[in-house]
Design a protein around this motif. Sequence first.
Motif, PDB file in Angstrom:
ATOM      1  N   GLU A  35     114.671 -13.996  66.080  1.00  6.62           N
ATOM      2  CA  GLU A  35     115.360 -13.089  66.990  1.00  6.62           C
ATOM      3  C   GLU A  35     114.495 -11.862  67.297  1.00  6.62           C
ATOM      4  OE1 GLU A  35     118.086 -13.600  68.690  1.00  6.62           O
ATOM      5  OE2 GLU A  35     118.227 -15.588  67.774  1.00  6.62           O
ATOM      6  N   ILE A  36     113.751 -11.390  66.297  1.00  8.48           N
ATOM      7  CA  ILE A  36     112.841 -10.262  66.525  1.00  8.48           C
ATOM      8  C   ILE A  36     111.738 -10.668  67.503  1.00  8.48           C
ATOM      9  CG2 ILE A  36     111.079  -8.827  65.415  1.00  8.48           C
ATOM     10  CD1 ILE A  36     112.913  -8.834  62.916  1.00  8.48           C
ATOM     11  N   ALA A  37     111.219 -11.872  67.328  1.00  9.92           N
ATOM     12  CA  ALA A  37     110.171 -12.362  68.235  1.00  9.92           C
ATOM     13  C   ALA A  37     110.698 -12.460  69.665  1.00  9.92           C
ATOM     14  CB  ALA A  37     109.666 -13.731  67.757  1.00  9.92           C
ATOM     15  N   VAL A  38     111.907 -12.997  69.837  1.00 10.22           N
ATOM     16  CA  VAL A  38     112.482 -13.145  71.175  1.00 10.22           C
ATOM     17  C   VAL A  38     112.793 -11.776  71.778  1.00 10.22           C
ATOM     18  CG1 VAL A  38     114.441 -14.042  72.487  1.00 10.22           C
ATOM     19  CG2 VAL A  38     113.419 -15.428  70.690  1.00 10.22           C
ATOM     20  N   GLY A  39     113.396 -10.880  70.989  1.00 11.09           N
ATOM     21  CA  GLY A  39     113.744  -9.556  71.495  1.00 11.09           C
ATOM     22  C   GLY A  39     112.522  -8.763  71.922  1.00 11.09           C
ATOM     23  N   THR A  40     111.460  -8.831  71.130  1.00 11.44           N
ATOM     24  CA  THR A  40     110.225  -8.140  71.489  1.00 11.44           C
ATOM     25  C   THR A  40     109.637  -8.717  72.768  1.00 11.44           C
ATOM     26  OG1 THR A  40     109.786  -7.752  69.130  1.00 11.44           O
ATOM     27  CG2 THR A  40     107.940  -7.462  70.657  1.00 11.44           C
ATOM     28  N   ALA A  41     109.673 -10.035  72.879  1.00 11.86           N
ATOM     29  CA  ALA A  41     109.147 -10.684  74.092  1.00 11.86           C
ATOM     30  C   ALA A  41     109.954 -10.278  75.324  1.00 11.86           C
ATOM     31  CB  ALA A  41     109.163 -12.209  73.915  1.00 11.86           C
ATOM     32  N   ARG A  42     111.263 -10.197  75.177  1.00 12.07           N
ATOM     33  CA  ARG A  42     112.095  -9.790  76.313  1.00 12.07           C
ATOM     34  C   ARG A  42     111.775  -8.360  76.739  1.00 12.07           C
ATOM     35  NH1 ARG A  42     117.689 -12.068  73.711  1.00 12.07           N
ATOM     36  NH2 ARG A  42     117.556 -14.228  74.411  1.00 12.07           N
ATOM     37  N   GLY A  43     111.606  -7.471  75.766  1.00 12.05           N
ATOM     38  CA  GLY A  43     111.280  -6.093  76.099  1.00 12.05           C
ATOM     39  C   GLY A  43     109.965  -5.972  76.838  1.00 12.05           C
ATOM     40  N   LEU A  44     108.945  -6.691  76.372  1.00 11.37           N
ATOM     41  CA  LEU A  44     107.649  -6.650  77.046  1.00 11.37           C
ATOM     42  C   LEU A  44     107.721  -7.302  78.424  1.00 11.37           C
ATOM     43  CD1 LEU A  44     105.260  -7.490  74.050  1.00 11.37           C
ATOM     44  CD2 LEU A  44     105.471  -5.300  75.255  1.00 11.37           C
ATOM     45  N   ALA A  45     108.496  -8.383  78.545  1.00  9.27           N
ATOM     46  CA  ALA A  45     108.650  -9.023  79.852  1.00  9.27           C
ATOM     47  C   ALA A  45     109.270  -8.060  80.849  1.00  9.27           C
ATOM     48  CB  ALA A  45     109.497 -10.289  79.725  1.00  9.27           C
ATOM     49  N   TYR A  46     110.221  -7.255  80.384  1.00 11.33           N
ATOM     50  CA  TYR A  46     110.839  -6.265  81.271  1.00 11.33           C
ATOM     51  C   TYR A  46     109.817  -5.213  81.695  1.00 11.33           C
ATOM     52  CZ  TYR A  46     113.890  -2.542  82.936  1.00 11.33           C
ATOM     53  OH  TYR A  46     114.478  -1.561  83.701  1.00 11.33           O
ATOM     54  N   LEU A  47     108.990  -4.741  80.748  1.00 14.85           N
ATOM     55  CA  LEU A  47     107.974  -3.748  81.082  1.00 14.85           C
ATOM     56  C   LEU A  47     106.982  -4.300  82.101  1.00 14.85           C
ATOM     57  CD1 LEU A  47     107.148  -2.230  77.570  1.00 14.85           C
ATOM     58  CD2 LEU A  47     108.475  -1.177  79.388  1.00 14.85           C
ATOM     59  N   HIS A  48     106.639  -5.569  81.959  1.00 10.14           N
ATOM     60  CA  HIS A  48     105.608  -6.160  82.825  1.00 10.14           C
ATOM     61  C   HIS A  48     106.132  -6.540  84.206  1.00 10.14           C
ATOM     62  CE1 HIS A  48     103.059  -7.508  79.099  1.00 10.14           C
ATOM     63  NE2 HIS A  48     103.130  -6.196  79.240  1.00 10.14           N
ATOM     64  N   SER A  49     107.390  -6.990  84.277  1.00 13.66           N
ATOM     65  CA  SER A  49     107.852  -7.535  85.559  1.00 13.66           C
ATOM     66  C   SER A  49     109.250  -7.103  85.964  1.00 13.66           C
ATOM     67  CB  SER A  49     107.811  -9.071  85.509  1.00 13.66           C
ATOM     68  OG  SER A  49     108.605  -9.561  84.442  1.00 13.66           O
ATOM     69  N   GLY A  50     109.971  -6.387  85.109  1.00 12.49           N
ATOM     70  CA  GLY A  50     111.340  -6.019  85.432  1.00 12.49           C
ATOM     71  C   GLY A  50     111.499  -4.614  85.975  1.00 12.49           C
ATOM     72  N   CYS A  51     110.443  -3.805  85.934  1.00 10.36           N
ATOM     73  CA  CYS A  51     110.514  -2.420  86.415  1.00 10.36           C
ATOM     74  C   CYS A  51     109.966  -2.331  87.839  1.00 10.36           C
ATOM     75  CB  CYS A  51     109.697  -1.498  85.506  1.00 10.36           C
ATOM     76  SG  CYS A  51     110.210  -1.514  83.789  1.00 10.36           S
ATOM     77  N   ASP A  52     110.236  -1.195  88.464  1.00  4.93           N
ATOM     78  CA  ASP A  52     109.666  -0.963  89.790  1.00  4.93           C
ATOM     79  C   ASP A  52     108.148  -0.907  89.721  1.00  4.93           C
ATOM     80  OD1 ASP A  52     112.139  -0.846  90.967  1.00  4.93           O
ATOM     81  OD2 ASP A  52     112.331   1.311  90.713  1.00  4.93           O
ATOM     82  N   HIS A  53     107.622  -0.406  88.601  1.00  4.10           N
ATOM     83  CA  HIS A  53     106.177  -0.337  88.374  1.00  4.10           C
ATOM     84  C   HIS A  53     105.844  -1.149  87.133  1.00  4.10           C
ATOM     85  CE1 HIS A  53     106.908   3.087  90.920  1.00  4.10           C
ATOM     86  NE2 HIS A  53     105.617   3.255  91.115  1.00  4.10           N
ATOM     87  N   LYS A  54     104.774  -1.905  87.201  1.00  5.73           N
ATOM     88  CA  LYS A  54     104.328  -2.629  86.017  1.00  5.73           C
ATOM     89  C   LYS A  54     103.929  -1.634  84.936  1.00  5.73           C
ATOM     90  CE  LYS A  54     101.916  -6.336  86.405  1.00  5.73           C
ATOM     91  NZ  LYS A  54     100.846  -7.324  86.669  1.00  5.73           N
ATOM     92  N   ILE A  55     104.403  -1.860  83.724  1.00  7.95           N
ATOM     93  CA  ILE A  55     104.111  -0.962  82.610  1.00  7.95           C
ATOM     94  C   ILE A  55     103.403  -1.754  81.530  1.00  7.95           C
ATOM     95  CG2 ILE A  55     105.094   0.547  80.840  1.00  7.95           C
ATOM     96  CD1 ILE A  55     107.476   0.956  82.772  1.00  7.95           C
ATOM     97  N   ILE A  56     102.202  -1.346  81.182  1.00  5.74           N
ATOM     98  CA  ILE A  56     101.437  -1.978  80.117  1.00  5.74           C
ATOM     99  C   ILE A  56     101.543  -1.092  78.880  1.00  5.74           C
ATOM    100  CG2 ILE A  56      99.190  -2.876  79.429  1.00  5.74           C
ATOM    101  CD1 ILE A  56      98.494  -3.162  82.362  1.00  5.74           C
TER     102      ILE A  56
END
Length: 865
Positions: free
Chosen positions: A612-633
Amino acid sequence: MGSAAVTTFFLLCALSPFLTLSGPVSMPSISPNFTASYLQFIDNSGAFLASQKNSFQARITNSKPESRSFYFVIVHVSSKTIIWSANRNFPISESSQLRLTTGGLTLYNDTGYPLWSTPQRLPSVASLQLLESGNLVLLDAMNNTVWESFDFPTDVLVVGQKLGIGKSLVSSVSDEDLSEGSYRLVVGNYDAMLQWNGMNYWRLSMYKTAFRDTNFPVEHMVMNFTGVYLMGQNGEEVVIKVILNDSKDISSSFQIVKLDQSGVFSIVSINPLDGSKKEEFRGPSDSCRIPFICRRLGVCTNRGSCQCAPAFHVDPKMSNGDCVPTDGYLALPGPCNGSSSDKTSIKYLNLRSDLDYFSNDFMDSVSHGVNLSVCQNLCSSNCSCLGIFYSQGSGSCYMIRNYLGSILIKSSSTDRLGYIKTIEVRNPNANLGNKKSNFPVSAVVLLPSSGIIVIALIVTLIWLRGRRRRWKKIQRSKLERGNSSSSAEEMDFISIPGLPVRFDYRELAEATRDFSTQIGSGGFGTVYKGTLQDGADVAVKKITCLGSQGKKEFLTEIAVIGKIHHVNLVRLKGFCASRGQRFLVYEYMNCGSLDHTLFQSEPILEWNERFEIAVGTARGLAYLHSGCDHKIIHCDVKPENILLHDKSQVKISDFGLSKLLSPEQSSLFTTLRGTRGYLAPEWLTSSAISDKSDVYSYGMVLLELIRGKKNSSPQVQSNSSGTPSSFSSGESGHRLIYFPLFALEMHEARRYQELVDPRFMGRVRNEEVERLVRVALCCVHEEPNLRPSMSNVVGMLEGVVPVWEPRIESLNFLRFYGRRFTEASTLGERSEQNEAMLCQQPLTNTTSSYSSFSYISSQEVSGPR
């Protein structure tokens, strides 16, 4: 018929299973090596499998006859209701294929690319069946269920199907478009909530006949013929129940729980004879509680009609029905683009005192004890803020962020007043200037001389007054600049886009008892636990690096975290800049960081929690990369920056090293930042940096989750243990092993159990370890373009995307890392103090040549740390 013809007929039936299924669908089971498409079963409306009584059918079909988008679905036959869809976000064509093999189900597009599949490496599948409950199941040779559609709900639940904690129903966009819409029904720890774009607007406990039996944490939601239940204590205790009326009359009907496209959560009884439907339950019962019932800024009246809020009207040029400012000089703010608007161009339109907003009862105030002007300034400085509600009595300030929905009439007496943020689209004075220029000269000629003198005097007085004001403004500006350097610093903070609440230094000192309870520290600052006046626990980070680079990172962190919101990203509650010191105030995560829980604490972090930690972390990073108005690295993904709360809720923290990139900008930059041990190879060469660098760091974290130790931690190895040659050194006892290389070699040998944390003692299935190892190795490919996106990582972990096969040729660099790492272990580790490098100063870039790695110390490559 001749013998040759008979032979040919039976051969065709054996080689083409779909030929045996023409006509009415009645097959109770399908065996592997089966292929289906809409065109193959067009005579049966795309259906290729039915339940025993034909109540349900598995189909590849379109939602409307005229639609060219096709889906793999389960349909309730008599009512034609779709109760489940496999590929709702990835429609296919009429010729796309669904294939059943011993490895599971896979849906391909026309080019043969897999769009959806059941989890990889399932136990050998013997059959596919559709049960009379509507559950699609894969069975092994012993008739054990190895996969079922009930575990992956879409927008419908049927009787007996459970919706677990943290899972959700997601509405469709429309009847024709089955992709995920804006509404969710989420099962939380103590209630089930309806959400619109992440904002709560209704709870199950709000229903008029809802009753709370116990205070146990919720484990799942289930529906039967008597009502809806939230269950706890291993499904044995009812937490909340809603009993349906006339349950005896509906016991023979087919019932579904549905979250429809408009945001209504309902229970519908369907007559199996004629398919007629009857609504038994509806939430919210007050339709005005639905966030978009009257579209943007429409007021939902008690009679259910809609009208625009005061100072707004429906623009006849727009067909969507949204309300816009009546004043043509004003407009609603556009999408948040990372920069706050010029405050001088912002104007707040006051709503009537009897109006309220759907989310006010469900969200916390961003500030309290402030006046209206401060509340408006907070909104003006936050580009995601679209309006405020201000409580006159308590001085609480509530923000409407990112999306504007409908307005409703207050149901209770509150002193909240609403204000909608608008932007002046042009200067009204410009029109005044034009009018002056168009003033007829003949009028001046005809005026008496005394009138001309009076006009001249008035114009002169206005000019002198304006000149005096400008002079005072210049002097005041000079005085403010000369006060102190800290004042200038504070002016910087005011202009930050996405500015959160600003705390007073004394307030934080009191909350933390003069910073006496330290709960963490790092190169960027020290963290203290505190309790605010409203009783909320917080984590206060005191920034210790105050150089120019530290200030830049501090500003970036405020800007980034202040305007993004996701369940797997830590929430920044506010900041403080006072007395030359800087503080960030976060929500408090009571289980600390992953490195403490995974590497140091007992008892052991269980495998399902790690997953669950692995999935949750992946979801958070996926949001930063493609879910925001600006890509966030993020640039610094590591266990220390992954925080945990109850039930292994995971949130990513520390965005001080993030970079915001607009769509128009290049997606690459080359400033070296991060933490050794997690840096991608491109950081150490002249190669460009992208979001795939975060993917690499995530892969390193995933390997540590599998092993339960740092990738470079000392481990006992003996020469007789069968350790690959890369690790044999003739020594015994503790020595440093570069675990990513060990993972690669064990993957090549298919010996995955040797990689898992030995404390599990064989309690983890081999295929579960294999999935995580393969995903991790794909993430750490040397070539960034070969690494999956974080969205694909989420799909692979959740089982909706086939797991990729690691490319060995792009992993051979790990062998070099391993050799250099082993050499370093024989020479002794570098001092940890020197290794940390205060404030994480950048490494010196090397040349771009791969061969140059031979000159890099093992402490400078990504592996050793």
